[in-house]
Scaffold this active site. Structure first.
Site, PDB file in Angstrom:
ATOM      1  N   ARG A 116     -85.893 -83.461 -83.323  1.00 25.32           N
ATOM      2  CA  ARG A 116     -87.022 -82.839 -84.016  1.00 25.32           C
ATOM      3  C   ARG A 116     -86.735 -82.723 -85.483  1.00 25.32           C
ATOM      4  O   ARG A 116     -87.800 -82.639 -86.309  1.00 25.32           O
ATOM      5  CB  ARG A 116     -87.320 -81.363 -83.444  1.00 25.32           C
ATOM      6  CG  ARG A 116     -88.789 -80.691 -84.000  1.00 25.32           C
ATOM      7  CD  ARG A 116     -89.039 -79.364 -83.162  1.00 25.32           C
ATOM      8  NE  ARG A 116     -88.024 -78.480 -83.047  1.00 25.32           N
ATOM      9  CZ  ARG A 116     -87.579 -77.573 -84.025  1.00 25.32           C
ATOM     10  NH1 ARG A 116     -88.352 -77.502 -85.025  1.00 25.32           N
ATOM     11  NH2 ARG A 116     -86.607 -76.765 -83.798  1.00 25.32           N
ATOM     12  N   TYR A 120    -110.987 -94.520 -91.193  1.00 29.99           N
ATOM     13  CA  TYR A 120    -110.694 -94.475 -89.935  1.00 29.99           C
ATOM     14  C   TYR A 120    -111.392 -93.168 -89.219  1.00 29.99           C
ATOM     15  O   TYR A 120    -111.108 -92.024 -89.792  1.00 29.99           O
ATOM     16  CB  TYR A 120    -109.576 -94.450 -89.561  1.00 29.99           C
ATOM     17  CG  TYR A 120    -108.885 -94.158 -88.098  1.00 29.99           C
ATOM     18  CD1 TYR A 120    -109.432 -94.929 -87.124  1.00 29.99           C
ATOM     19  CD2 TYR A 120    -108.237 -93.172 -87.848  1.00 29.99           C
ATOM     20  CE1 TYR A 120    -109.022 -94.744 -85.675  1.00 29.99           C
ATOM     21  CE2 TYR A 120    -107.721 -93.126 -86.645  1.00 29.99           C
ATOM     22  CZ  TYR A 120    -108.206 -93.636 -85.606  1.00 29.99           C
ATOM     23  OH  TYR A 120    -107.997 -93.573 -84.268  1.00 29.99           O
ATOM     24  N   ASP A 137    -103.725 -95.087 -96.466  1.00 25.91           N
ATOM     25  CA  ASP A 137    -103.299 -95.842 -94.964  1.00 25.91           C
ATOM     26  C   ASP A 137    -103.515 -97.192 -95.035  1.00 25.91           C
ATOM     27  O   ASP A 137    -104.344 -97.931 -95.601  1.00 25.91           O
ATOM     28  CB  ASP A 137    -104.730 -95.200 -94.294  1.00 25.91           C
ATOM     29  CG  ASP A 137    -104.356 -95.657 -92.526  1.00 25.91           C
ATOM     30  OD1 ASP A 137    -103.641 -96.717 -92.426  1.00 25.91           O
ATOM     31  OD2 ASP A 137    -105.015 -94.955 -91.859  1.00 25.91           O
ATOM     32  N   LYS A 155     -99.597-100.171 -84.501  1.00 23.17           N
ATOM     33  CA  LYS A 155    -100.458-101.307 -84.749  1.00 23.17           C
ATOM     34  C   LYS A 155     -99.423-102.792 -85.253  1.00 23.17           C
ATOM     35  O   LYS A 155     -98.599-102.882 -84.488  1.00 23.17           O
ATOM     36  CB  LYS A 155    -101.417-101.133 -85.973  1.00 23.17           C
ATOM     37  CG  LYS A 155    -102.278-100.077 -85.780  1.00 23.17           C
ATOM     38  CD  LYS A 155    -103.157 -99.854 -84.307  1.00 23.17           C
ATOM     39  CE  LYS A 155    -104.012 -98.836 -84.125  1.00 23.17           C
ATOM     40  NZ  LYS A 155    -103.664 -97.604 -84.309  1.00 23.17           N
TER      41      LYS A 155
END
Length: 388
Positions: A48, A102, A174, A199
């Site tokens: 984590r 997006y 982005d 992606k």
């Protein structure tokens, strides 16, 4: 040879690999442990905390590709972008967000920010003047996306970065659609770059991941938030992502080449009303794209003419998959109004130009001729069905 002088394929292949000191294997070993010693060690590792061996070394590859000091790997693109935002925004702050964005990011802002007391403004356009007009006295962050999803608008990266720096505002971008192969926003003054690594970085439609790359100082702020929110990725998937990124440049360059050809083919087709692709000279920001991109990317969108049903057209495809997500080695198409932007209202979609006839096309590595034939076949069959 320094990393800065290494070629793109060399960085993809070798930077961030873990040496197998024990067995001398050619690929990075996988460290699946969730528990590490804490005494007498240089790094107290914990999944984590984003610092297990596979996470740490893959971050080096992403940082090298994006020309940053460091990077972090997340469980998804939305985990990356939400942690990034929350690291720099708190109650009473304001963010300026590009309007062509997006849908998932837009929905997150609209659905969640009010719970934190964070104000936001979506720009009226994506020119630098639109961002300047939206800035308020409490603006702490400007977020852009270029090329945008799904209309492939191009934002002036350096222009926005210079504007923000003049006012002491942090900038984020982005960079998913471009990938680090086609665009490096840090070189134009952007502070923080994020990706949906699902992606192009993954590239095979079998990994869900996100990434953020920036300076060490900015990353410290992101890490301090992220360790509490817990958006880390499993090390098995981290290893798969590192393996996939070895072919990143090869894949993307092949996809770029196909996309340029298909955009020109679609632009001349009588059944296509409009093509959105920055590589076309008819694109309103074609020259800007040439100045800030190494290549124009493998994403494009197009609108079918009235009378040809978009969903019926997609059902006639044989090779190209009507499928969610994007950037795999296989070509896919989807309807943004039904998928990526379905969380927006009809009014919100209309406001940013997303029609029911719009199809987003993620171009793969298949032979161009085969993709062209598949599209022509689908158009002919849809025409026959529509007008029978």
């Amino acid at each position: 040879m320094s990393k800065k002088k290494q070629g793109l394929n060399t960085i993809c292949t070798h930077v961030g690999e873990i040496k197998d000191e024990q067995f001398k294997g050619a690929v990075s070993p996988i460290y699946l442990s969730t528990s590490y010693e804490f005494d007498g060690v240089d790094v107290k590792r914990y999944p984590r905390y984003f610092n297990t061996p596979n996470q740490e070394f893959l971050a080096k590859k992403i940082a090298a590709l994006e020309h940053t000091e460091t990077a972090m790997i997340f469980s998804s693109g939305m985990a990356a972008i939400s942690h990034m935002f929350l690291a720099f925004l708190q109650k009473g702050d304001h963010i300026v967000v590009q309007n062509t964005l997006y849908g998932g990011t837009s929905n997150f802002i609209r659905e969640e920010f009010h719970k934190y007391g964070i104000d936001y403004t979506f720009t009226n356009g994506y020119a630098v003047s639109d961002f300047e007009a939206a800035i308020q006295s409490n603006t702490k962050l400007i977020h852009i996306e270029t090329p945008s999803n799904p209309l492939l608008t191009i934002t002036d990266i350096k222009g926005v970065a210079d504007l923000a720096k003049s006012k002491g505002i942090v900038t984020t971008i982005d960079n998913t659609f471009a990938s680090p192969v086609n665009q490096n926003p840090i070189d134009f003054g952007i502070d923080i770059v994020m990706h949906s690594a699902t992606k192009y970085l993954g590239g095979h439609s079998d990994i869900s991941a996100g990434a953020v790359a920036s300076s060490a100082a900015h990353m410290d702020r992101i890490w301090n938030v992220s360790k509490n929110l817990g958006g880390n990725l499993s090390d098995m998937t981290v290893w798969m992502l590192e393996r996939s990124m070895k072919t990143l440049a090869l894949r993307v360059k092949a996809q770029n080449k196909n996309a340029r050809k298909l955009a020109k083919f679609l632009d001349k087709h009588e059944a296509i009303a409009r093509v959105y692709y920055p590589g076309l000279k008819s694109h309103p920001e074609h020259q800007l794209a040439k100045e800030q991109m190494h290549d124009f990317g493998a994403m494009l969108s197009f609108e079918l003419v009235d009378g040809i049903d978009a969903m019926a057209f997609m059902k006639q495809l044989n090779l190209i998959k009507p499928s969610m997500s994007l950037a795999g080695v296989e070509s896919t198409m989807l309807l943004p109004s039904k998928t990526s932007h379905s969380l927006l209202t009809q009014e919100q979609r209309d406001a940013v130009g997303i029609s029911d006839q719009l199809i987003r096309f993620s171009v793969g590595i298949e032979t161009f001729r085969d993709l062209k034939i598949d599209i022509e076949h689908a158009i002919i069959n849809t025409k026959t069905t529509s007008f029978a």
